[in-house]
Structures are given as structure tokens and as C-alpha cells.
Design a protein around this motif. Structure first.
Motif, mmCIF file in Angstrom:
data_model
loop_
_atom_site.group_PDB
_atom_site.id
_atom_site.type_symbol
_atom_site.label_atom_id
_atom_site.label_comp_id
_atom_site.label_asym_id
_atom_site.label_seq_id
_atom_site.Cartn_x
_atom_site.Cartn_y
_atom_site.Cartn_z
ATOM 1 N N GLY A 100 0.809 -1.205 0.000
ATOM 2 C CA GLY A 100 0.000 0.000 0.000
ATOM 3 C C GLY A 100 0.845 1.257 0.000
ATOM 4 N N THR A 101 0.307 2.316 0.570
ATOM 5 C CA THR A 101 0.944 3.626 0.545
ATOM 6 C C THR A 101 0.993 4.204 1.962
ATOM 7 N N PHE A 102 1.932 5.123 2.183
ATOM 8 C CA PHE A 102 2.061 5.721 3.510
ATOM 9 C C PHE A 102 2.675 7.104 3.396
ATOM 10 N N ASN A 103 2.321 7.945 4.343
ATOM 11 C CA ASN A 103 2.805 9.319 4.401
ATOM 12 C C ASN A 103 4.204 9.348 4.997
ATOM 13 N N PHE A 104 5.052 10.238 4.495
ATOM 14 C CA PHE A 104 6.367 10.453 5.092
ATOM 15 C C PHE A 104 6.285 11.389 6.292
ATOM 16 N N GLU A 105 5.250 12.224 6.331
ATOM 17 C CA GLU A 105 5.210 13.344 7.265
ATOM 18 C C GLU A 105 4.091 13.196 8.290
ATOM 19 N N GLY A 106 4.087 14.126 9.234
ATOM 20 C CA GLY A 106 3.031 14.166 10.229
ATOM 21 C C GLY A 106 2.238 15.455 10.161
ATOM 22 N N GLY A 107 2.448 16.225 9.089
ATOM 23 C CA GLY A 107 1.759 17.502 8.971
ATOM 24 C C GLY A 107 1.582 17.926 7.534
ATOM 25 N N CYS A 108 1.043 19.120 7.357
ATOM 26 C CA CYS A 108 0.804 19.695 6.028
ATOM 27 C C CYS A 108 1.497 21.054 5.940
ATOM 28 N N TYR A 109 1.909 21.397 4.728
ATOM 29 C CA TYR A 109 2.590 22.666 4.470
ATOM 30 C C TYR A 109 1.911 23.285 3.254
ATOM 31 N N ALA A 110 0.908 24.103 3.499
ATOM 32 C CA ALA A 110 0.015 24.561 2.431
ATOM 33 C C ALA A 110 0.312 25.998 2.028
ATOM 34 N N LYS A 111 0.191 26.258 0.717
ATOM 35 C CA LYS A 111 0.228 27.637 0.234
ATOM 36 C C LYS A 111 -1.083 28.308 0.605
ATOM 37 N N ILE A 112 -1.019 29.578 1.021
ATOM 38 C CA ILE A 112 -2.235 30.251 1.461
ATOM 39 C C ILE A 112 -2.470 31.562 0.728
ATOM 40 N N ILE A 113 -1.772 31.788 -0.379
ATOM 41 C CA ILE A 113 -2.051 32.996 -1.152
ATOM 42 C C ILE A 113 -3.485 32.910 -1.675
#
Length: 513
Positions: free
Chosen positions: A254-267
């Protein structure tokens, strides 16, 4: 490692509340009206790919694909740089250390120690990586990798082998990442991503620059694309579980995330268009390089005074429908997101396996203003595997894994243009987010399985001729242009660029082998 610091006070594994308090006390940030910490990362508000180096030694000399993204650094220069950074940090009054994990799947989990010069950079690490449970780290001195980040430290190019004062240097032999001269926090996460891109293919795991979500029936969907193409926005669907928004692995199970968070653009963020991201900007979130509405502490999401690459980081559990642990199944649908500045590609189209390989290797998009230093308006680019700046190995290594997994699991692959329609950038208009969401939903729910398709006249991908809630004029890009001949010329030019880039990749692959 902690005992290496004799002079500074070491803050180890602080809570985000403590880190926010220290940032405010040091005058390095403020708080917006919803309680999120707001900081300015300084001169650098985006990544600097030209200043990323990999130490060229016995381990990497014959394995790393040395190119414009993977610049070699001599081992002696790395040691001099590391020694200088340690000496610099040892003279500080305070430093911050955090132990974290990368990879949600325990079978591939990487322990990382992150040493930072400021509390807010440590806050970013707390948001973006996986926090260990009590007792999960048996010893505070046995992390596999270490990241040393010191924005105030400037390299001396003549002595340290760098291009300028700022740098990101990775040594696979020493399992160390050095980041200096830049406060842009994204350098931390992308450096760790680069490390995983080197290590995981040897374990038959495909590392991917993509977001993933999961439907109520357990169906997994992937969204590939460079920053600014909509990975975070389009994967944040209230009707589906969010697995992760940027970096993942795909193994046999299957698949898995590398991270524990999100880094989103907010413009230009709005509560109506992107409610999940908007509502995540609260206590515990870290907002970068925004401006306030004059006389208030309310964020002006439309302001580009500092950069278009305004960002927010937050833990994955800030998204109400996040899946934790962030592990999912084999994908049923894959979406290649491209921001087409030419206005040529259809808003959505179905790719054959061969076409999917072609577009995966090309990785076409337009870089959005602000994501990297010096990008002021959309810039046409090809980024192999939708993530060339983060690939230490040759793209063929990743493409081979992708092609094998895609074919044995019979995954549907779609191309989605989140860029322009009705003309190129400056003439046409950006495709509405509501339309893109509707087309992706239709694909996920099988509503495009039984509609009629026409082959695109230049790229041959299959274009649906109807889609619920979408005007027919939108689906066929030539029809959206006022001048069909002008469209044909633009399409031929883009096709030519595709072919030239693909030939270059294939030739480079032959030489590299």
C-alpha cells in the motif's frame, strides 16, 4: 549529541505552546486573530535549488545522478562546514533540539534529530514530522539522521565549497543534513524527502511527490504535482480521508505518508474555497511571510508584498477527516496535476499506461511565482517524476518502479490541468477550482467510466465529452479559445517542447547506464 553543546542552553522536545511563547519573547514572531504563530523567514521565502549539495564520496559517486539539482561537494569541505556550524551554534545562548520520525509505516520509519537556531524553526519540525510516542525513542542520543539548521550562519564559499552563503548539504555517509544562511523552513522538509528518495527505492518502495486521500469505500487516490499545482487543495476533500498532502511511499502492500503535517500555500486562501486549510490556521499552526490587514492582526491572504509563496504548516490532525496513522492502500486512481501556462491541455483526460509513463517522466507544469527564489510569474518547466529537485537517483530508477506498480495494479491515470484555459497565461483565465473538484469527483466516483471520449489531436490522451456539472465548452480546450488556429500553434509548440525534453531524458538515461 546534546552533550556536544557546552555553552548554549539546550531546549529539548518542547511543546508547540512553549515554542510559541519563546518566539514571542524573543520578538521573532506575532500571533494572528485566530491564535496562529506568524513569522517572517527573512531574505529567503522559497527554496534555493541552486544551493543544494550532496557530498560526493565512495557511497554516492556512482549512485547519485549529478545534475543541476544535485551538486557535488567534497568530503573535506563538508567536514569544515560542519565544524564551523557546530562552533557557531555552540556560541549561541540557546538552541532547540527535537527528535522526530519520518514515514508513518513502522517498517520504513527513519528517526531524525533536528537542531535549530530558533524556536519557530523547531515549531515547524514539530508540525511537519511524526512525533514519537512516550518511550518510542529508547535513547535521546541514537537518532539515525540529524539535521542542523542555522539561518544566521553564513558559509564562506572559498572555504566550504558552496555557491553563496546559504546552502543545504546532505551527507549520506555521515547521515547529516546541514542548512544555513536561509530561514525558509521548507528546506528542512525537502532535505529529508531527498534522503528518503535515495534510500527507499533500494527497498522496492517508490517515494513520491504527491498527496493522497481515501474514499469511504477504502479507495485510494494519488495527486502528483509540483508546488502550486493543487496537491494540498485537491486532496483536502471533506468527503474523503486525508492521508497526506505532499510526500508518500508506495510499497507492495500500500501507501504511507512520510510526514506528520501539512505545508500549504495560502495565497488568496478563502474559507469558501478551501475551508479545511482555512480552519487549520489556529493555535499550533505556523504561518510564514504574510502581511496583516492594516491596523489589525487579521491575515491579508491576497497580499504578495513579501512573496506569493505564503505558507502555513500544521499537524495532520488539524484536518478533521485526517487518517492517522496515515497509511492507505494501493491506489485506484492517480491524477497528474499540471498548471499549464500554455492553456493547451484539457482540464481532465484519461491516459494509457504508455502515456502515463511519458507524462510521469516529463513532469510538465509551470512553476508558480514565489515557490522558488527568482520566480515572479508562471514559468514553463519539466520536472521528471513531478519532483526532479528532490531526486538523488536518475529519474529512470523511479519511473521503473512507478511503471511496474501502475501496471500490475491496473491503476487508472488521469491528467488534470489546473492552469489556464481559453488562452495562455496573460490571455486566458485560470480554470475554476470548483470545476476541477467536480471533474476529479466524477473520476473518483466512476462517472467518467461510461461517457464518450475523443483523442486529443496533439497529445492523444482521451478527453471526456461530458462530465456532470461541467460546461462542454470547458472540456475541449480548443473550443475554449477564440482563435482555433492560435490554439493549434500553441499546442504544436508545447508538443515540440515535450518531445525535446523526453528525448533528452532518454538520452541521458542511456549515458548514465
Amino acid at each position: 549529541m546534546i552533550e556536544l553543546f557546552s555553552k548554549p542552553k539546550v531546549h529539548y522536545q518542547l511543546t508547540t505552546r512553549e515554542l510559541v511563547s519563546q518566539t514571542l519573547q524573543r520578538g521573532e514572531g506575532g500571533v494572528n486573530d485566530t491564535g496562529a504563530l506568524v513569522v517572517n523567514t527573512g531574505v529567503f521565502t522559497g527554496r534555493s535549488p541552486a544551493d543544494k549539495f550532496i557530498v560526493k564520496d565512495m557511497m554516492t559517486e556512482g549512485t547519485v545522478h549529478w545534475n543541476k539539482f544535485n551538486h557535488p561537494l567534497e568530503p573535506d569541505a563538508f567536514l569544515r562546514l560542519q565544524t564551523a556550524m557546530w562552533a557557531y551554534l555552540n556560541e549561541k545562548a540557546e538552541i532547540w533540539i527535537r527528535d522526530v520520525f519520518a514515514c508513518a509505516d513502522p517498517g520504513y520509519r527513519l528517526s531524525v534529530r533536528i537542531v535549530t537556531e530558533t524556536p519557530w524553526s523547531n515549531h515547524f519540525a514539530a508540525n511537519m514530522f511524526i512525533s514519537p510516542a512516550p518511550g518510542e525513542l529508547q535513547s535521546t542520543n541514537h537518532c539515525e539522521w540529524q539535521v542542523i539548521q542555522a539561518p544566521g550562519f553564513q558559509a564562506i564559499p572559498e572555504e566550504h565549497g558552496t555557491r553563496k552563503g546559504n546552502f543545504t548539504v546532505i551527507s549520506f555517509t555521515h547521515k547529516t543534513i546541514l542548512i544555513g544562511g536561509t530561514g525558509y523552513t521548507g528546506e528542512i522538509k525537502k532535505a529529508v524527502f531527498t534522503v528518503l528518495n535515495y534510500l527507499l527505492p533500494g527497498m522496492n518502495v517508490l517515494p513520491m511527490h504527491c498527496s493522497i486521500n481515501e474514499g469511504k469505500r477504502g479507495d485510494t487516490a494519488m495527486f502528483f504535482g509540483l508546488s502550486g499545482t493543487g496537491k494540498t487543495t485537491l486532496s483536502s476533500d471533506p468527503e474523503r480521508l486525508l492521508v497526506g498532502d505532499d510526500e508518500h511511499g508506495w510499497d507492495d502492500d500500500g501507501t504511507f505518508n512520510f510526514e506528520g503535517g501539512c505545508y500549504a500555500k495560502i495565497i488568496n486562501l478563502s474559507a469558501k474555497q478551501e475551508p479545511q486549510i482555512y480552519n487549520a490556521i489556529r493555535p499550533g499552526a505556523l504561518v510564514e511571510n504574510i502581511s496583516f490587514i492594516p491596523g489589525t492582526n487579521r491575515i491579508d491572504y491576497s497580499c504578495k508584498r513579501l512573496t506569493e509563496n505564503t505558507r502555513v504548516s500544521y499537524p495532520l490532525n488539524f484536518i478533521e477527516n485526517a487518517k492517522i496513522p496515515s497509511i492507505s492502500g494501493i491506489p485506484k486512481n492517480i491524477f497528474f496535476l499540471t498548471c499549464d501556462a500554455y492553456g493547451v491541455l484539457p482540464p481532465i483526460s484519461r491516459l494509457s499506461a504508455e502515456q502515463a509513463m511519458y507524462h510521469y517522466l516529463n513532469g510538465y507544469t509551470a512553476k508558480i511565482a514565489g515557490t522558488e527564489e527568482g520566480i515572479l510569474e508562471p514559468q514553463i518547466t519539466f520536472s521528471a517524476c513531478f519532483g526532479a529537485p528532490f531526486l538523488p537517483l536518475h529519474p529512470h530508477k523511479y519511473a521503473e518502479l512507478f511503471g511496474h506498480k501502475m501496471k500490475i495494479h491496473s491503476v487508472k491515470v488521469w491528467m488534470v490541468n489546473t492552469g489556464w484555459s481559453g488562452g495562455a497565461y496573460g490571455t486566458g483565465s485560470r480554470i475554476k477550482l470548483a470545476y476541477t473538484r467536480a471533474m476529479i469527483t466524477a473520476a473518483l466516483e466512476g462517472q467518467l467510466d461510461h461517457v464518450s471520449y475523443l483523442a486529443h489531436p496533439f497529445f492523444d490522451m482521451l478527453v471526456p465529452q461530458s462530465c456532470p456539472g461541467i460546461p462542454g465548452l470547458i472540456l475541449n480546450p480548443r473550443d475554449a479559445w477564440s482563435d482555433g488556429n492560435a490554439y493549434d500553434l500553441a499546442a504544436m509548440e508545447l508538443k515540440r517542447k515535450f518531445q525535446l525534453n523526453y528525448e533528452e531524458i532518454m538520452l541521458d538515461g542511456m549515458v548514465y547506464k
